[in-house]
Design a protein around this motif. Structure first.
Motif, PDB file in Angstrom:
ATOM      1  N   GLY A  89       0.827  -1.200   0.000  1.00  0.00           N
ATOM      2  CA  GLY A  89       0.000   0.000   0.000  1.00  0.00           C
ATOM      3  C   GLY A  89       0.862   1.249   0.000  1.00  0.00           C
ATOM      4  N   GLY A  90       0.201   2.365   0.182  1.00  0.00           N
ATOM      5  CA  GLY A  90       0.912   3.640   0.227  1.00  0.00           C
ATOM      6  C   GLY A  90       1.654   3.811   1.536  1.00  0.00           C
ATOM      7  N   GLY A  91       2.045   5.016   1.789  1.00  0.00           N
ATOM      8  CA  GLY A  91       2.729   5.286   3.054  1.00  0.00           C
ATOM      9  C   GLY A  91       4.104   4.670   3.084  1.00  0.00           C
ATOM     10  N   PHE A  92       4.387   3.963   4.154  1.00  0.00           N
ATOM     11  CA  PHE A  92       5.720   3.413   4.364  1.00  0.00           C
ATOM     12  C   PHE A  92       5.873   1.988   3.849  1.00  0.00           C
ATOM     13  N   GLY A  93       4.863   1.466   3.156  1.00  0.00           N
ATOM     14  CA  GLY A  93       4.962   0.135   2.578  1.00  0.00           C
ATOM     15  C   GLY A  93       4.800  -0.992   3.579  1.00  0.00           C
ATOM     16  N   ILE A  94       4.279  -0.690   4.780  1.00  0.00           N
ATOM     17  CA  ILE A  94       4.093  -1.754   5.770  1.00  0.00           C
ATOM     18  C   ILE A  94       2.711  -2.376   5.658  1.00  0.00           C
ATOM     19  N   ASP A  95       1.803  -1.721   4.969  1.00  0.00           N
ATOM     20  CA  ASP A  95       0.455  -2.252   4.756  1.00  0.00           C
ATOM     21  C   ASP A  95       0.348  -2.780   3.335  1.00  0.00           C
ATOM     22  N   ASN A  96      -0.642  -3.626   3.127  1.00  0.00           N
ATOM     23  CA  ASN A  96      -0.939  -4.113   1.783  1.00  0.00           C
ATOM     24  C   ASN A  96      -2.236  -3.486   1.299  1.00  0.00           C
ATOM     25  N   GLU A  97      -2.339  -3.352   0.001  1.00  0.00           N
ATOM     26  CA  GLU A  97      -3.582  -2.934  -0.627  1.00  0.00           C
ATOM     27  C   GLU A  97      -4.303  -4.207  -1.062  1.00  0.00           C
ATOM     28  N   TRP A  98      -5.640  -4.212  -0.918  1.00  0.00           N
ATOM     29  CA  TRP A  98      -6.440  -5.400  -1.178  1.00  0.00           C
ATOM     30  C   TRP A  98      -7.626  -5.066  -2.069  1.00  0.00           C
ATOM     31  N   LEU A  99      -8.069  -6.056  -2.816  1.00  0.00           N
ATOM     32  CA  LEU A  99      -9.367  -6.042  -3.474  1.00  0.00           C
ATOM     33  C   LEU A  99     -10.216  -7.033  -2.687  1.00  0.00           C
ATOM     34  N   VAL A 100     -11.281  -6.538  -2.057  1.00  0.00           N
ATOM     35  CA  VAL A 100     -12.132  -7.370  -1.209  1.00  0.00           C
ATOM     36  C   VAL A 100     -13.497  -7.483  -1.879  1.00  0.00           C
ATOM     37  N   LEU A 101     -13.937  -8.717  -2.104  1.00  0.00           N
ATOM     38  CA  LEU A 101     -15.216  -8.998  -2.744  1.00  0.00           C
ATOM     39  C   LEU A 101     -16.159  -9.593  -1.701  1.00  0.00           C
ATOM     40  N   GLU A 102     -17.211  -8.862  -1.364  1.00  0.00           N
ATOM     41  CA  GLU A 102     -18.203  -9.339  -0.399  1.00  0.00           C
ATOM     42  C   GLU A 102     -19.176 -10.263  -1.117  1.00  0.00           C
ATOM     43  N   LEU A 103     -19.479 -11.405  -0.499  1.00  0.00           N
ATOM     44  CA  LEU A 103     -20.372 -12.392  -1.101  1.00  0.00           C
ATOM     45  C   LEU A 103     -21.748 -12.348  -0.449  1.00  0.00           C
ATOM     46  N   ASP A 104     -22.771 -12.679  -1.238  1.00  0.00           N
ATOM     47  CA  ASP A 104     -24.120 -12.779  -0.680  1.00  0.00           C
ATOM     48  C   ASP A 104     -24.384 -14.225  -0.264  1.00  0.00           C
ATOM     49  N   GLY A 105     -25.599 -14.541   0.137  1.00  0.00           N
ATOM     50  CA  GLY A 105     -25.961 -15.873   0.585  1.00  0.00           C
ATOM     51  C   GLY A 105     -25.887 -16.938  -0.494  1.00  0.00           C
ATOM     52  N   HIS A 106     -25.838 -16.530  -1.749  1.00  0.00           N
ATOM     53  CA  HIS A 106     -25.756 -17.462  -2.876  1.00  0.00           C
ATOM     54  C   HIS A 106     -24.334 -17.582  -3.401  1.00  0.00           C
ATOM     55  N   GLN A 107     -23.351 -17.072  -2.627  1.00  0.00           N
ATOM     56  CA  GLN A 107     -21.937 -17.121  -3.014  1.00  0.00           C
ATOM     57  C   GLN A 107     -21.667 -16.371  -4.311  1.00  0.00           C
ATOM     58  N   ARG A 108     -22.376 -15.240  -4.459  1.00  0.00           N
ATOM     59  CA  ARG A 108     -22.143 -14.337  -5.591  1.00  0.00           C
ATOM     60  C   ARG A 108     -21.634 -13.015  -5.034  1.00  0.00           C
ATOM     61  N   VAL A 109     -20.853 -12.315  -5.847  1.00  0.00           N
ATOM     62  CA  VAL A 109     -20.306 -11.033  -5.401  1.00  0.00           C
ATOM     63  C   VAL A 109     -21.438 -10.020  -5.255  1.00  0.00           C
TER      64      VAL A 109
END
Length: 117
Positions: A89-109
């Protein structure tokens, strides 16, 4: 305006131009490059905007996402979601940047977001 009063203005203008050009480059989404990306680089982060433009993720099944992006990155940070690390991620490079996909009850994004840990 005398010669000495122009220096702060010039320095400010140059700093603004420098900062405007500091955005990360965008690269076209390439599934092979995504799957083999070195996660210590910004390779995935540079492709994510193209990914989001070219592929309608909302509504995709978990199985389709795994076929497209590979196995999710193992983490307990986001609960029951599919997550892919994009790189440092930005800053000092100690964090990571993520793509997070939330799923519904049918396992769809149901939704997605970019975030840092």
């Amino acid at each position: 305006m005398g010669p000495l009063t122009r220096i702060p203005f010039l320095a400010l203008a140059l700093a603004a131009l420098f900062l405007a050009g500091c955005g990360r480059p965008q690269a076209p989404f390439d599934q092979k490059r995504w799957l083999t990306a070195d996660l210590l680089t910004h390779e995935r982060a540079d492709m994510v905007e193209s990914l989001l433009t070219r592929h309608r993720l909302v509504g995709m099944s978990r199985q389709h996402i795994v076929q497209l992006l590979g196995r999710p990155t193992e983490t307990a940070l986001w609960g029951i979601a599919i997550s892919s690390v994009l790189g440092p991620g930005g800053g000092f490079g100690i964090d990571n940047e993520w793509l997070v996909l939330e799923l519904d009850g049918h396992q769809r994004v149901a939704s997605y977001r970019r975030t840092e840990d």
